[in-house]
Every structure is written in C-alpha cells, then in structure tokens.
Write a protein that holds these residues in place. Structure first.
Motif, short mmCIF file in Angstrom:
data_model
loop_
_atom_site.label_atom_id
_atom_site.label_comp_id
_atom_site.label_asym_id
_atom_site.label_seq_id
_atom_site.Cartn_x
_atom_site.Cartn_y
_atom_site.Cartn_z
N HIS A 523 47.11 46.53 34.11
CA HIS A 523 45.78 46.31 33.53
C HIS A 523 45.60 44.89 33.02
O HIS A 523 44.49 44.49 32.71
CB HIS A 523 45.52 47.32 32.42
CG HIS A 523 46.40 47.14 31.21
ND1 HIS A 523 47.68 47.65 31.13
CD2 HIS A 523 46.20 46.47 30.05
CE1 HIS A 523 48.21 47.32 29.97
NE2 HIS A 523 47.34 46.60 29.30
N ARG A 526 45.64 42.52 36.94
CA ARG A 526 44.69 42.83 38.01
C ARG A 526 43.29 42.28 37.76
O ARG A 526 42.72 41.65 38.65
CB ARG A 526 44.67 44.33 38.28
CG ARG A 526 44.72 44.59 39.78
CD ARG A 526 45.27 45.93 40.12
NE ARG A 526 44.37 46.97 39.73
CZ ARG A 526 44.77 48.21 39.41
NH1 ARG A 526 46.04 48.53 39.48
NH2 ARG A 526 43.90 49.11 39.06
N PRO A 527 42.74 42.47 36.55
CA PRO A 527 41.41 41.87 36.31
C PRO A 527 41.44 40.35 36.45
O PRO A 527 40.48 39.75 36.94
CB PRO A 527 41.09 42.29 34.88
CG PRO A 527 41.91 43.52 34.64
CD PRO A 527 43.18 43.32 35.43
N SER A 547 39.98 46.96 39.81
CA SER A 547 40.55 45.89 39.00
C SER A 547 39.67 45.57 37.80
O SER A 547 39.90 44.61 37.09
CB SER A 547 40.68 44.61 39.82
OG SER A 547 41.58 44.78 40.86
N ARG A 548 38.65 46.36 37.61
CA ARG A 548 37.71 46.09 36.53
C ARG A 548 37.97 46.98 35.35
O ARG A 548 38.19 48.19 35.50
CB ARG A 548 36.28 46.37 37.03
CG ARG A 548 35.79 45.38 38.06
CD ARG A 548 35.39 44.11 37.40
NE ARG A 548 34.74 43.19 38.34
CZ ARG A 548 34.40 41.95 37.99
NH1 ARG A 548 34.64 41.51 36.78
NH2 ARG A 548 33.83 41.16 38.87
#
Ligand code: SRM
Ligand SMILES: Cc1cc2nc3c(=O)[nH]c(=O)nc-3n(C[C@H](O)[C@H](O)[C@H](O)COP(=O)(O)OP(=O)(O)OC[C@H]3O[C@@H](n4cnc5c(N)ncnc54)[C@H](O)[C@@H]3O)c2cc1C
Ligand code: SF4
Ligand code: FES
Lengths: 812, 109
Positions: A523, A526-527, A547-548
């Motif tokens: 987490h 990825r964003p 990815s949000r």
C-alpha cells in the motif's frame, strides 16, 4: 535442510545482524553464537550511565539468555574463539568447543588501545569497554580516592564523569590542548572544559604520560615534563583498535580492520563481518549507527534477498554526560574552500558552528543548545542547498516560517504525562517505556510500536530527541537513502529517474527493472509507482484502480463509519441561487445527514453510503456539477476573495482569475494535494500566502507566491515573481505545477519540496528560463487533455459498477 | 461444511474485493494477483474499518482508515499491531468462488 550460521562475537553488531535476519528469514539457519563475555547481549553504549549509577546492568540488557532459547539459537557464552578452519568450515574455542558452519559472521568488535608505557600492566590500570571494566571501576571507587583518566575524548570524559559520580577525585590527562578534538573545535572544547571543571573535574593538558608508577598496584603517574601525580586507578581511554587478530590468523585479508565489500563479505565469500572490527571502503567505525546499517545489509544477503548495499555512513556524536548538551557531525574544521557560520553566547554557554561548502552544510558543532542537531544532520546528509535559508539557519528550524511547532522543545524537562503525539494520544512516558522494554533503536521501530509520529509526523523531532535521550548518545537515525518501502531498496528519487531514463511504462516493468522484492508491491509503493507512471506517460499509461487509496478509487472521502462524503466543485467559491437550490434538492432527496461548508469554500455532503454514491453523483452531474477532487492527491480548491468586482480595496478581478485557474487546473493528479488561492489585494483575505500556489493582486499586476502550507506545520509562501497579465499568471502556474508534478516525491507537498530543492532552483526553472517555462506549460496542458473528464459522471453512467454494488447469492 | 457459490472469479477485480451482505454483517471477498480468493468479515480489528475498501498486496490487505495490515488467510493483524478479523473459508473451483457459510450465517440478497 537448514544451513548452519555461526556468529563470533555476541556484541551489538553481531546480534543486531541476527535480529535483522530473524525478521527476514526466521527459519533459514540453525544459528550458533560464541561470545567471550559471560552474558547475553547488552547495550554497550549505556555502560557510561551504568558507571554514573543512572542505569543498572539489567536496564541495559538487549537480549537476555531466554531470547536465545526462544529463537532456537545456541549461545556459547564465555567462550573465546581461537581458531577458524576455513577448509573444514569449523570454528574452535579456547576450551575445545567446536561448531561447523555454512556461513560465518565475524563481529569481534574492538579492543581498547593501551598506551605502551612502562607500568601499563600494573594492577589498577584498565580500559573502558565492557561490564568487567565497569565492575572494576566500581570496586576501585569503594576503596580508593584518586582516579586518573588518560584521554580527553568521548569515552574518557564519560568514564571521568562516572567515576566522579562514584565519589572519586578525578583528573583527566589529555595530550592535546582541546578536549574531544576529533569532535569539537577549540571554542566548543573550551566551553566543555569549563563546565566540567565547574562540576569538579580536574585537567592536565596538554600533558604526555611517561610512566605509570607502582609496585603491584598503581600509585601514581609521571609526565614527560617530570610532574608526578597520585593515582589509585588509571583508565586508559585513548582509542580503540579493531579486533581482527582471529580473522587475520585464519588468512583473511586485513589492513586497519578486516576488509569487507559493500555486501559485508570478507575475501572468503562464506564469511561475513560486521561492526567495529571491519574496514569498509578504507573506513573503520566506532559508533553504533553505522553498525546497525551494516547489520541490515548483511542480514539481507544472508537471507538471500540480495538487494541491499552498504555504502558507508556519515556519523554524528553526542556526549552522554547528563546536563551537558553537545552535538557534532561531519567536517567541522573546514579549510580555505569552506566558510563558517558561528553563533556564540558566552553568557548562556551556547556555541554553534556550521561549516558550509558550496552552499551545503558539511559539518556542525553545537554546544549548550543541541535541539537542532538532528535537523542539521539531516540537511548535511541530504546535501540540501541552504542558500535560501541562510539568514535563519543558525537560529534553527523553529525560525523557518514554522509557527506551529517552533516553541522550545526541552524534551528532557517534560513530564512523562506530556502528550507528544497529538494524533494518536501518545505520551512521553509511553514512548520511553516502549523504547526500554521493547529495545527499540530506530524511529521506525518507535512508530511501529507506539504509533507516535506515524500519522501526521509533526512530532517526529520530539520522538527522535526522546529516542536519543533514552537509548544513549547515538541511535540509528534514518539511513541517508530512504527506500520507498520494504519492497525495494530504491529511493523515490531513484524510482523517478529510472522511470524517466529507462522509459519504464508499467508497474511490472518497474518491478523488474528495479528488482522489487514483492510480486505486487504494497500500500506504500503501489500508489507512488502509479502516480509516477501517470505523471510521466499521461497519454500511454492507464491508471490502475487497484493502486489507488480508497478515496481516489471511488472519488469520495471515506468517513470513520465507512460512509462517504461528496464535495462538488464550486468554481472559485462563487455560486448562485440555482446551484444552491440544486444542492439542497440532492441533499433532501438522498437524505444526506450533514451538509457543511468546508474550509475550502464549498459544500460537503457527508454520510453517503457507498452504494448510493452513483445516484447522488448522477443527480449532481445532471445539475452541472463536477467532482471537487476533495479526496485526491490532486488539484483541490481555488479560494478567492471578492476582489475588484465588489471590494472597495480590490485591485484586480480575483474571483474571475480564480475561476479561470480552477477551470484550467482541475482534474490534475499531483504528488500530494495542491491548493490555490487568489486575493484581490495585499490584505489577502483568501489566505493566498499559505497555499501551494497563491496569487496576490496588486495595482500593477499579480504577485505569485509558492510553497505555502496551512495544516500540520504552517509555512508561509516564498515570493516567486511578479507578472502583469492574467495569461502570465496561468503560464507561471502551469509551469510551477508541472515542475512539482515531475520532480517532487510522492506524498511530498510543495512546502517540504521547496525546502529540499531550494527556491533558487525553482526560480531558475520557472522564472529565469522562459523557454523551459513554456515547455513545462506545454507538458502540463498535454497531460490535462487526459484527465479533465468528470469521474462522477462516468461512474453515474455505470463505469466501475462493481465498486458500488454488493454481490448477491442467487438461490440455487 | 456448507459451500455456497457466490460469484464467478471475474466479478472480483484482481487485487481487489467485493462485499456480500450476511446476517452477521458484511463479508469481504478478496482476490489476489495470483487469483487466490479469501474472505474476512468486513471489520478491521482496530476500529472497525471496512477492510474491503483497502489496498490488497500479496496475501494481505491494508485497512483504509489507519493502515493496519491484515493477513487475508488468517485475519491476523501484522505485528506489531495485534488483533484478528474473522476469516471465512473461501475456495475457487472451475472459475467459481464459494464460501463456507455455516448455518449461523446466511447470505442476504
Ligand atoms: C472537509 C474539510 C474540513 C471542513 O469541514 O472544512 C477537510 C477534511 C479533511 N482534511 Fe483537510 N479539510 C478541509 C480543508 C483543509 C484546509 C483548509 C484549506 O484548504 O484552506 C487545510 C489547511 C490548508 C493546507 O492544506 O495547507 C487542510 C489540511 C489538511 C491536512 C494537512 C495537510 C498538510 O500538508 O499539512 C490533512 C492531512 C493530509 O493531507 O495528510 C487533511 C486531511 C483531511 C481529510 C482528508 C482527512 C482524511 O484523510 O480523512 C479530511 C477529509 C474529510 C472528508 O471526508 O471530507 N487536511 N484541510 C475541508 C475540505 C476543503 C475542501 O473544500 O476540499
Ligand atoms: C563506554 C562506551 C560508550 C559508548 N558510547 C557510545 C555512544 O554514545 N554512541 C555510539 O554510537 N557508540 C558508543 N560506543 C561504541 C559502541 O558501543 C560500539 O561501536 C559497539 O558496541 C560496537 O559493536 P561491535 O558489535 O562491533 O562490538 P562489541 O559490541 O564490542 O561486540 C564484540 C563482542 O565480541 C566479543 N568477542 C571478541 N572476540 C571474540 C572471540 N574471538 N570469540 C568470541 N567472542 C569474541 C567481545 O567480547 C564482544 O562482546 C561506546 C562504547 C563504549 C565502550
Ligand atoms: S477534518 Fe481535518 S482537522 Fe478536522 S478532524 Fe478531520 S483531518 Fe482533522
Ligand atoms: S480501523 Fe482499520 S486500521 Fe484503524
């Protein structure tokens, strides 16, 4: 089958490596540890407070014997290894105990250097290295009066202070005329000497010892100038020597230490070495912070993750004498190519010196007021350009437009009940307890265990100070290069550069090119990766919903009860009766529990269940509203004041300027949230000087301000430049925004970004270089083509419907 | 055992989740990047955050409210956080996802 790992040396570096390894691969090795001391593993740096009766041996145990049992580690304590047979892959201790290894770690630390003067072998002449030495000093203090400490460095002064606390009469003998000359310059050394003298410590310096006098036990000391003084105890603290004789006798290549490469391997690839015994890139170290960094890297390779590299450390020093504040780091002497910045207040005993080279801090000495030590050290290690903060640099971080937390942080004086972390309600006592009980050494550990400093981060400085105070003079500060997260060893800057330079266009390509350790990131990374790809390849890269963070994935803000809030855009904060009636209708129709004006000049509809979002959006979008982006790392609000359209002081049309800016910039994704404001005159009713990009209208045009921040740590903007026309406002705004979009790290707002890269740099790119400004604007406009599509409308019409509809079980 | 088929794999986005309502509260059904499926009650052991809304990575999900990381297999919070979200057995067969719902839990449509 498990491989066999043998560790020689049960000290701080060796056991830290084992702990790091257990975190990564607890089952991989069958571990055997040899330690010549008869204890578990203890915090050596806390021997000084033990000597001063501020701590007990129990307080400073890091891993007791039960820990070894619990982790299935065989501990041979009190056994000195005397032989390594590299052919048979076996180590042998003095008493004949043997162990076979597949991999070996040598962590034998160092030995105190004993001056080779006559009498050095008399009883009562000792070094200061381990519990045994401390016991002997405490014994001597009970029976004898006169102690002499040879060596006026860190260790010597801590020993002298402890012995004085035990009631001895202590003289420090030092070869040089400045105390701690390797950490302090002459003025700071003088201040230190003065305050130690006030406490009753005596000094003979410069003075060279010629002979230690005595029959069996020491009775006195003779100097080269003929002077003689009484001594019943002599502590030699003149330096340490890396302890590599065992390694050398096994034929491993040694110079001033046991030579290792960037993966902490010796010349025999099965044998690793960490700690004070090693020599890495020509350097040897005598502080714990570098050893902890080595331990991390070594464990990573033993676990066969194979990604980490040790690239050397910059160290800093603090003295652990209660009541004396002293900090030193880097090259604080300087030369012709450097300049000094000095602050001296003899009356209050404060001295600060910074050594600057090419606009960067390369060394620091602080005496009497060390609150900014960590900050200077950070600037030093990051190589931050300080031109823009020069004038205020010496006054400390508190004077950098930071009104929120600039007060006097005398952490030591705070009671245990003082709240340190306001977000998570963590008190000083909780943090101290966790550090002591859970044996925490790093800021990350403290964050993980107590949650302090893990949310908004504004208390990080306080937590670091508590950590430093509790674990001792040094502790493992964040390494210089901070990886994005546990999935990679690469930093944000390396990630950004790789995406640009290697033309990486998908998450998979990034993970492969940069050797990601997890299949699909986490987490944290990825964003960030998703944003960088989006910012670099606006036309080609397709945004990845998985990815949000939830708010960005569903274009609404999640609330504590799992419902959402909906904030439609109200361009520039200017609305109309029709718009207001429509919002009212929607709120009534969908029974919205709370309707609130936000701090960003618009209306928030709170408490919408997820399933109902598309319906609410549908109605709003029919009425002409688009998403306000109140949830995104993206363009948020554009605040305006009424300006020349109405106000008697207004100089320009700030409302319409704001609306133009909002229509131009909305939809854009950013490293962090981004806010604008336009004020119609310098009275600044729209608070433009705490926005990421603020416009203050003046009679002759528009003043542009950047890098402001309300929120956690208030920062007023820097003045960028003045322009004449609305078109120019737009052009500069686009260029500034795009520079930030392309170069800042994910989750770095404009304020910390500008503090890191410097206003001068931003001006160079945006103000001085017209061609570059135009190019930036063009790239901004290009990327806007793909994002100014209202996400609410799309979803109201059915996009991503799986997000908003629960599954149902069909009977049968 | 009462395996109940709840949907086709494709109905759950990769590295994402769907919820299904039940008599005992929402159940979150997750799909990993390697197409394994897991189910947890949609309540974070910390302050009840909806785990279904979190970011899925490996065999873990990060709660959207305060970033606790929860193991999908066991429902356990990853150390140093402590707590457990109750898990429900889930399986994938012939592209169909089913949950082991015992008598006390009934899915509500
Ligand atoms: C709704 C609102 C409060 C209100 O009722 O007025 C609000 C609500 C939240 N703010 Fe804010 N902020 C709101 C205006 C502000 C302002 C005022 C402003 O914009 O002029 C500030 C200070 C100005 C600034 O940003 O510099 C502000 C500084 C923050 C911060 C600290 C940011 C910082 O850089 O220090 C956070 C935390 C963060 O972003 O990490 C935050 C985070 C939040 C979050 C997103 C917290 C969260 O993660 O859940 C809240 C979302 C609630 C929701 O669902 O709507 N909010 N927040 C305001 C929405 C404005 C809008 O119309 O979009
Ligand atoms: C009094 C004191 C105060 C200090 N204060 C600070 C400070 O404020 N900040 C800071 O950063 N650092 C400080 N240090 C330095 C810090 O303690 C060392 O850098 C650190 O302990 C080195 O770790 P190491 O594992 O390399 O060596 P050690 O911790 O010394 O461990 C080596 C171990 O190996 C054992 N050993 C050696 N040879 C063999 C063998 N052949 N067989 C079996 N076992 C063997 C030794 O007995 C020892 O236990 C201080 C040191 C002292 C003594
Ligand atoms: S709205 Fe902003 S200030 Fe208010 S509680 Fe939430 S984050 Fe804090
Ligand atoms: S509710 Fe899940 S982390 Fe707080």
């Amino acid at each position: 089958m498990q491989e066999r790992l043998v560790v020689i040396g049960n000290g701080m570096a060796g056991m830290r490596t084992v702990e790091e390894l257990l975190k990564l691969e607890p089952e991989k090795y069958e571990i055997t540890v040899f330690g010549s001391e008869p204890y578990g593993n203890y915090n050596r740096i806390m021997l000084s407070p033990v000597l001063a009766s501020e701590k007990t041996i129990d307080d400073i145990m890091l891993n007791d014997e039960q820990w070894y049992v619990d982790n299935g580690i065989k501990l041979y304590k009190g056994k000195n290894v005397t032989e390594i047979d590299r052919v048979a892959r076996k180590v042998r201790a003095e008493d004949g105990t043997e162990a076979d290894y597949d991999r070996l770690i040598i962590a034998t630390g160092s030995n105190p250097f004993m001056l080779p003067v006559p009498g050095a072998d008399l009883e009562g002449v000792i070094g200061f290295r381990d519990i045994y030495d401390v016991d002997r000093m405490l014994d001597a203090a009970k029976q004898y009066k006169h102690a002499v400490v040879i060596g006026g460095g860190l260790l010597g002064l801590e020993a002298a202070n402890g012995l004085m606390k035990q009631g001895m009469d202590v003289t420090v003998v030092h070869l040089m005329d400045t105390l701690m000359e390797r950490q302090l310059d002459a003025p700071a050394g003088k201040l230190l000497k003065k305050s130690l003298e006030e406490r009753g410590m005596k000094f003979m310096m410069p003075a060279q010892t010629e002979q230690i006098i005595g029959e069996d036990r020491v009775t006195g000391l003779k100097f080269t100038d003929g002077t003689v003084i009484d001594a019943d105890l002599v502590v030699m603290a003149v330096g340490i020597r890396p302890n590599f004789s065992l390694a050398e006798s096994a034929g491993l290549h040694c110079e001033r230490g046991l030579v290792v490469n960037d993966t902490l391997q010796t010349f025999d690839p099965r044998i690793y070495a960490v700690g004070e015994c090693v020599q890495h890139r020509g350097m040897t170290y005598g502080l714990v912070a570098p050893l902890f960094e080595m331990a991390k890297v070594c464990a990573n390779h033993l676990a066969e993750h194979g990604i980490a590299r040790y690239e050397g450390s910059v160290t800093s020093t603090m003295l652990k004498v209660t009541g004396i504040d002293l900090f030193s780091a880097g090259d604080f002497h300087g030369d012709e190519s450097t300049e000094d910045m000095v602050f001296q207040d003899a009356a209050s005993g404060v001295y600060k010196k910074l050594v600057i080279k090419d606009n960067k801090i390369i060394g620091a000495v602080l005496y009497g007021d060390t609150i900014d030590g960590t900050w200077y050290f950070q600037l030093l290690r990051d190589g931050t350009d300080i031109s823009d903060i020069r004038e205020n640099l010496l006054f400390g971080q508190a004077h950098l437009g930071d009104s929120g937390h600039g007060d006097d942080n005398r952490v030591a004086a705070m009671p245990d009940s003082a709240e340190i972390c306001g977000c998570n309600g963590v008190c000083k006592g909780d943090i101290v307890n966790a550090i002591v009980e859970k044996k925490l050494f790093t800021l990350d550990d403290v964050r993980a265990h107590t949650k302090a400093s893990s949310s908004c981060g504004s208390c990080t400085g306080l937590v670091e100070t508590i950590l430093a105070e509790t674990v001792g003079g040094d502790y493992s500060q964040a390494p210089k290069k901070k990886p994005v997260c546990g999935c990679t060893e690469h930093s944000h800057d390396e990630l950004i550069a790789a995406i640009k330079e290697q033309g990486l266009k998908s998450k998979q390509a990034v993970y492969e090119a940069l050797n990601w350790q997890t299949d699909d990131g986490c987490h944290v990374c990825r964003p960030a990766v998703n944003y960088y790809l989006l910012a670099n390849w606006p036309a080609e890269y397709k945004d990845d919903a998985a990815s949000r963070f939830i708010n960005e994935r569903v274009h609404a803000n999640i609330q504590k009860d799992g419902t959402y809030s909906v904030v439609p855009r109200i361009w520039g904060g200017v609305t109309s009766p029709t718009e207001l009636m429509k919002i009212a209708e929607v709120a009534e129709k969908h029974e919205i529990p709370t309707v609130k004006f936000t701090g960003g000049s618009r209306i928030d509809l709170l408490g919408v269940p997820k399933e109902k979002l598309p319906a609410v959006w549908g109605d709003l979008s029919e009425a002409g509203f688009v998403s306000g982006g109140a949830y995104g790392k993206s363009l948020r609000t554009v605040k305006t004041c009424v300006g020349s359209e109405w106000c008697r002081f207004g100089t320009q049309a700030s409302m319409s300027m704001g609306i133009k800016l909002e229509k131009y910039t909305w939809g854009s994704w950013m490293p962090h949230k981004f806010k604008l404001a336009v004020s119609g005159c310098p009275r600044n009713c729209a608070e433009a000087t705490i926005k990421d990009f603020g416009v203050v209208c003046v009679d002759s045009g528009y003043e542009l301000h950047v890098g402001g921040n309300g929120g956690i740590k208030v920062r007023a903007t820097d003045f960028l430049c003045k322009v004449d026309t609305e078109e120019e406002v737009i052009e500069y705004c686009a260029a500034f925004t795009q520079l930030y979009r392309e170069e800042a790290r994910y989750l770095e707002r404009t304020a910390p970004w500008i503090e890191r890269v410097g206003l001068t740099y931003v001006k160079e790119k945006v103000v001085e270089d017209a061609e570059n400004r135009k190019a930036l604007q063009q790239r901004f406009e290009e990327s806007q083509k793909y994002v100014q599509i209202d996400p609410w409308k799309e979803r109201a019409e059915g996009a991503e419907s799986h997000e908003f509809t629960p599954l149902t079980v069909n009977a049968g | 055992m009462a395996w109940t088929i709840i949907c086709n794999l494709e109905e759950i986005p990769s590295l994402g989740s769907r919820i299904i309502k039940s008599s005992e509260g929402d159940i979150a059904v997750f799909r990993t990047s390697s197409d394994e499926v897991f189910a947890l009650f949609d309540k974070c052991p910390h302050k009840g955050g909806p785990l279904s809304q979190g970011i899925v990575h490996g065999k873990r999900v990060t709660c959207p409210l305060h970033n606790w990381v929860i193991e999908l297999e066991s429902g356990e919070a990853v150390a140093p956080d402590e707590g457990c979200a109750h898990s429900i057995a889930a399986r994938l067969e012939d592209g169909k996802v089913s949950l082991d719902l015992d008598e006390s839990i009934t899915a509500v449509a």
